[in-house]
Scaffold this motif. Structure first.
Motif, PDB file in Angstrom:
ATOM      1  N   GLN A   1      -0.452   8.695   3.636  1.00 39.98           N
ATOM      2  CA  GLN A   1       0.646   8.089   2.911  1.00 39.98           C
ATOM      3  C   GLN A   1       1.252   6.979   3.770  1.00 39.98           C
ATOM      4  O   GLN A   1       1.341   7.090   4.977  1.00 39.98           O
ATOM      5  CB  GLN A   1       1.734   9.133   2.619  1.00 39.98           C
ATOM      6  CG  GLN A   1       1.228  10.381   1.920  1.00 39.98           C
ATOM      7  CD  GLN A   1       0.835  10.139   0.494  1.00 39.98           C
ATOM      8  OE1 GLN A   1       1.427   9.322  -0.192  1.00 39.98           O
ATOM      9  NE2 GLN A   1      -0.192  10.850   0.023  1.00 39.98           N
ATOM     10  N   LEU A   2       1.698   5.911   3.105  1.00 35.88           N
ATOM     11  CA  LEU A   2       2.394   4.843   3.814  1.00 35.88           C
ATOM     12  C   LEU A   2       3.825   4.782   3.290  1.00 35.88           C
ATOM     13  O   LEU A   2       4.046   4.831   2.090  1.00 35.88           O
ATOM     14  CB  LEU A   2       1.707   3.492   3.599  1.00 35.88           C
ATOM     15  CG  LEU A   2       0.408   3.347   4.399  1.00 35.88           C
ATOM     16  CD1 LEU A   2      -0.788   3.633   3.545  1.00 35.88           C
ATOM     17  CD2 LEU A   2       0.333   1.989   5.028  1.00 35.88           C
TER      18      LEU A   2
ATOM     19  N   GLN B   1     -10.105   2.935   0.112  1.00 39.08           N
ATOM     20  CA  GLN B   1      -9.554   2.803  -1.227  1.00 39.08           C
ATOM     21  C   GLN B   1      -8.069   3.117  -1.166  1.00 39.08           C
ATOM     22  O   GLN B   1      -7.620   3.879  -0.304  1.00 39.08           O
ATOM     23  CB  GLN B   1     -10.269   3.683  -2.239  1.00 39.08           C
ATOM     24  CG  GLN B   1     -10.320   5.152  -1.916  1.00 39.08           C
ATOM     25  CD  GLN B   1     -11.164   5.904  -2.922  1.00 39.08           C
ATOM     26  OE1 GLN B   1     -11.832   5.327  -3.771  1.00 39.08           O
ATOM     27  NE2 GLN B   1     -11.139   7.228  -2.842  1.00 39.08           N
ATOM     28  N   SER B   2      -7.314   2.494  -2.070  1.00 40.00           N
ATOM     29  CA  SER B   2      -5.866   2.582  -1.949  1.00 40.00           C
ATOM     30  C   SER B   2      -5.207   2.750  -3.310  1.00 40.00           C
ATOM     31  O   SER B   2      -5.782   2.438  -4.351  1.00 40.00           O
ATOM     32  CB  SER B   2      -5.319   1.315  -1.299  1.00 40.00           C
ATOM     33  OG  SER B   2      -5.467   0.204  -2.185  1.00 40.00           O
ATOM     34  N   ARG B   3      -3.975   3.232  -3.255  1.00 41.61           N
ATOM     35  CA  ARG B   3      -3.068   3.154  -4.386  1.00 41.61           C
ATOM     36  C   ARG B   3      -1.935   2.230  -3.973  1.00 41.61           C
ATOM     37  O   ARG B   3      -1.269   2.459  -2.973  1.00 41.61           O
ATOM     38  CB  ARG B   3      -2.532   4.532  -4.778  1.00 41.61           C
ATOM     39  CG  ARG B   3      -1.574   4.490  -5.969  1.00 41.61           C
ATOM     40  CD  ARG B   3      -1.226   5.900  -6.449  1.00 41.61           C
ATOM     41  NE  ARG B   3      -0.620   6.694  -5.397  1.00 41.61           N
ATOM     42  CZ  ARG B   3       0.678   6.634  -5.058  1.00 41.61           C
ATOM     43  NH1 ARG B   3       1.496   5.798  -5.696  1.00 41.61           N
ATOM     44  NH2 ARG B   3       1.155   7.398  -4.102  1.00 41.61           N
ATOM     45  N   MET B   4      -1.742   1.175  -4.758  1.00 40.38           N
ATOM     46  CA  MET B   4      -0.750   0.169  -4.436  1.00 40.38           C
ATOM     47  C   MET B   4       0.511   0.370  -5.269  1.00 40.38           C
ATOM     48  O   MET B   4       0.577   1.253  -6.127  1.00 40.38           O
ATOM     49  CB  MET B   4      -1.321  -1.232  -4.716  1.00 40.38           C
ATOM     50  CG  MET B   4      -2.693  -1.518  -4.132  1.00 40.38           C
ATOM     51  SD  MET B   4      -2.696  -1.743  -2.358  1.00 40.38           S
ATOM     52  CE  MET B   4      -1.801  -3.284  -2.190  1.00 40.38           C
ATOM     53  N   THR B   5       1.502  -0.470  -5.025  1.00 37.15           N
ATOM     54  CA  THR B   5       2.711  -0.493  -5.841  1.00 37.15           C
ATOM     55  C   THR B   5       2.354  -0.525  -7.328  1.00 37.15           C
ATOM     56  O   THR B   5       1.471  -1.276  -7.744  1.00 37.15           O
ATOM     57  CB  THR B   5       3.546  -1.739  -5.501  1.00 37.15           C
ATOM     58  OG1 THR B   5       3.861  -1.716  -4.108  1.00 37.15           O
ATOM     59  CG2 THR B   5       4.828  -1.784  -6.309  1.00 37.15           C
ATOM     60  N   GLY B   6       3.017   0.309  -8.131  1.00 39.50           N
ATOM     61  CA  GLY B   6       2.757   0.323  -9.567  1.00 39.50           C
ATOM     62  C   GLY B   6       1.494   1.050  -9.958  1.00 39.50           C
ATOM     63  O   GLY B   6       0.973   0.852 -11.061  1.00 39.50           O
TER      64      GLY B   6
ATOM     65  N   PHE C   1       0.851  -1.187   0.000  1.00 37.96           N
ATOM     66  CA  PHE C   1       0.000   0.000   0.000  1.00 37.96           C
ATOM     67  C   PHE C   1       0.890   1.242   0.000  1.00 37.96           C
ATOM     68  O   PHE C   1       1.854   1.325   0.753  1.00 37.96           O
ATOM     69  CB  PHE C   1      -0.879   0.024   1.254  1.00 37.96           C
ATOM     70  CG  PHE C   1      -2.033  -0.936   1.226  1.00 37.96           C
ATOM     71  CD1 PHE C   1      -3.327  -0.470   1.087  1.00 37.96           C
ATOM     72  CD2 PHE C   1      -1.823  -2.302   1.352  1.00 37.96           C
ATOM     73  CE1 PHE C   1      -4.407  -1.355   1.080  1.00 37.96           C
ATOM     74  CE2 PHE C   1      -2.885  -3.193   1.339  1.00 37.96           C
ATOM     75  CZ  PHE C   1      -4.179  -2.721   1.198  1.00 37.96           C
ATOM     76  N   GLU C   2       0.548   2.223  -0.828  1.00 36.76           N
ATOM     77  CA  GLU C   2       1.308   3.467  -0.859  1.00 36.76           C
ATOM     78  C   GLU C   2       0.523   4.645  -0.289  1.00 36.76           C
ATOM     79  O   GLU C   2       1.097   5.531   0.333  1.00 36.76           O
ATOM     80  CB  GLU C   2       1.784   3.755  -2.282  1.00 36.76           C
ATOM     81  CG  GLU C   2       2.768   2.685  -2.771  1.00 36.76           C
ATOM     82  CD  GLU C   2       3.502   3.072  -4.030  1.00 36.76           C
ATOM     83  OE1 GLU C   2       3.172   4.119  -4.637  1.00 36.76           O
ATOM     84  OE2 GLU C   2       4.427   2.320  -4.410  1.00 36.76           O
TER      85      GLU C   2
END
Length: 350
Positions: free
Chosen positions: A349-350, A235-240, A201-202
């Motif tokens: 942010q993570l 909801q998330s933004r992941m790697t890539g 997770f980003e």
């Protein structure tokens, strides 16, 4: 092949499942000691499993320290997870511990410090990594069968907590024991599945909700306020730059144990669910403008069990995809970020 002597901590309902799973591997595991805070549970399990009186421990630390115990399996409520992991690390005993990793993230940091100083083989109980359809979906994604993955959705729904069932106040609703509600109970599995399939997770945003604000005490009938969530969405933004949408609830009438993922790539879609664990749905265009929807049988190569990996770990192997100590820690980081995102109504942010 040797036999591993297991100390089992926590003798509630899920302990029976773990005993069965161990037995499925023949004689590779032997439960030699048990521990529980309930004298009644200790006596019952001790008789059922043939455990002598001296190996029935009210204090789990004595079980962990027992030289006859090769490895520990912990199946307990959340508030003792950190203490059990700490004891196993101190005793250098391999272990399998229940999820979530800890009750709250503040308990996780000291465990990481301890682990880095004296690592031991460790497994966290993210059982759904062993759902065959999820493992096959991961294989197809890695093979590029649906091209670049752009987004996905995950949900984990149960219905037992819905208002009409009038479920009383139990430990899963007690913040002092659980830390969170459905987020830590079911949401931790969604987080782990996303990490298993897509990476880290980003950033994320989230909403937590307590749908039923109070429940009756089973003994007194007195209404007890509920301080934990029974619905969570994030909801998330992941790697890539893979985008993910998540929802979980224990108030979804008609859902028994509905954990599922849909994965959307440039060349197709995959759908996998615990409700049909040996099948996978693959949607794609075989010819321009002509969609094909196939139901695939999961191959045997994607079928293994949690305890097969636990056994391999104890034998010094490193099975692909085994949920280890750092998977538990990273999962707890994400849980904490979800709580902060919901409370502050911001992107974290993570």
């Amino acid at each position: 092949m040797g036999k591993f002597r297991i100390g089992l901590i926590g003798l509630g309902g899920m302990a029976g499942a773990h005993v069965r799973w161990m037995a499925e591997l023949g004689d590779r595991f032997e439960i030699v000691a048990v521990s529980d805070v309930s004298a009644e549970a200790l006596a019952r399990a001790g008789e059922q499993l043939g455990i002598i009186e001296d190996k029935r421990y009210a204090d789990f630390e004595k079980l962990v320290a027992d030289p006859d115990v090769d490895a520990v399996v912990s199946v307990t409520p959340n508030h003792v997870h950190a203490a059990i992991i700490r004891a196993c690390l101190a005793a250098r005993k391999p272990f399998m511990a229940e999820k979530p990793f800890t009750r709250v993230f503040e308990e996780a940091g000291p465990l990481l410090d301890q682990y880095e100083q004296q690592p031991v083989p460790a497994m966290i109980g993210f059982t759904y990594r062993y759902t065959p359809a999820f493992r096959y979906a991961r294989e197809l994604v890695l093979q590029g069968k649906i091209g670049t993955v752009r987004s996905f959705s995950v949900q984990y729904l149960q219905g037992w907590g819905a208002a009409q069932y009038m479920v009383p106040f139990v430990w899963r609703f007690d913040k002092n024991i659980t830390g969170t509600g459905t987020l830590g109970d079911l949401g931790s599995h969604m987080i782990d599945l996303a990490r298993f399939l897509f990476g880290e997770f980003e950033e994320l945003s989230a909403q937590l909700k307590t749908i039923i604000p109070e429940r009756p005490d089973a003994a007194t009938g007195r209404m007890v306020p509920i301080e934990v969530d029974d619905f969570a969405s994030f909801q998330s933004r992941m790697t890539g730059d893979v985008m993910g949408i998540f929802q979980t609830s224990r108030n979804a009438i008609g859902s028994g144990n509905q954990h599922e993922v849909s994965i959307y790539g440039d060349f197709g879609t995959l759908h996998a669910s615990t409700e049909n664990p040996d099948k996978l749905i693959w949607i794609r265009e075989e010819e321009p403008g002509q969609l094909s929807r196939s139901t695939l049988d999961v191959p045997s190569s994607c079928k293994t069990t949690q305890y097969a990996d636990f056994l391999a770990m104890l034998e010094g192997k490193e099975p692909d995809g085994l949920p280890g100590f750092m998977d538990g820690y990273r999962n707890q980081q994400v849980l904490d970020a979800i709580i902060r995102a919901s409370e502050t109504k911001t992107v974290v942010q993570l």
